[in-house]
Design an enzyme around this catalytic site. Structure first.
Site, PDB file in Angstrom:
ATOM      1  N   MET A   1       0.939  -1.057  -0.001  1.00  0.00           N
ATOM      2  CA  MET A   1       0.125  -0.136  -0.036  1.00  0.00           C
ATOM      3  C   MET A   1       1.166   1.169  -0.056  1.00  0.00           C
ATOM      4  SD  MET A   1      -3.117   0.858   2.657  1.00  0.00           S
ATOM      5  CE  MET A   1      -3.998  -0.713   2.158  1.00  0.00           C
ATOM      6  N   PRO A   2       1.251   1.819  -1.320  1.00  0.00           N
ATOM      7  CA  PRO A   2       2.198   2.772  -1.153  1.00  0.00           C
ATOM      8  C   PRO A   2       1.459   4.370  -0.706  1.00  0.00           C
ATOM      9  CG  PRO A   2       2.005   1.804  -3.204  1.00  0.00           C
ATOM     10  CD  PRO A   2       0.798   1.231  -2.509  1.00  0.00           C
ATOM     11  N   TYR A   3       2.332   5.044   0.077  1.00  0.00           N
ATOM     12  CA  TYR A   3       1.758   6.365   0.494  1.00  0.00           C
ATOM     13  C   TYR A   3       2.660   7.164  -0.068  1.00  0.00           C
ATOM     14  CZ  TYR A   3       1.499  10.193   3.604  1.00  0.00           C
ATOM     15  OH  TYR A   3       1.379  11.625   4.141  1.00  0.00           O
TER      16      TYR A   3
ATOM     17  N   PHE B   1      -1.901   5.766  -2.347  1.00  0.00           N
ATOM     18  CA  PHE B   1      -2.213   6.879  -1.515  1.00  0.00           C
ATOM     19  C   PHE B   1      -1.250   8.122  -1.955  1.00  0.00           C
ATOM     20  CE2 PHE B   1      -4.348   3.708   0.957  1.00  0.00           C
ATOM     21  CZ  PHE B   1      -5.441   4.182   1.011  1.00  0.00           C
TER      22      PHE B   1
ATOM     23  N   ASP C   1      -4.790   0.851  -4.308  1.00  0.00           N
ATOM     24  CA  ASP C   1      -4.072   1.036  -3.177  1.00  0.00           C
ATOM     25  C   ASP C   1      -3.014   2.154  -2.834  1.00  0.00           C
ATOM     26  OD1 ASP C   1      -5.693  -1.177  -2.629  1.00  0.00           O
ATOM     27  OD2 ASP C   1      -4.027  -2.820  -3.361  1.00  0.00           O
TER      28      ASP C   1
END
Length: 70
Positions: A1-3, A41, A39
């Site tokens: 889940m990259p941010y 953000f 996924d």
């Protein structure tokens, strides 16, 4: 889940430009790391130029100096 957190100075970045950043970063993460866009953000923070420093001076002061106003 990259941010991903992008910080720019608050100097009139348009909604269209922000969307282009969000889309571009999302696409890059999908292409390079095979991350699902759903996924990913992306947050864009706008910082006042008085609160951003470069080489011991604020961006505001630097811009005034470069414009010959100091």
């Amino acid at each position: 889940m990259p941010y991903v957190n992008i910080r720019v100075t608050r100097e009139g970045v348009s909604a269209e430009q922000k969307l282009a950043l969000i889309e571009g970063v999302t696409d890059m993460l999908e292409q390079v790391l095979n991350k699902k866009p759903a996924d990913t953000f992306v947050v864009i923070d706008e910082v006042e130029t008085d609160n951003w420093g470069v080489n011991r001076e604020s961006v505001s002061a630097r811009r005034r100096r470069e414009a010959g106003q100091e």
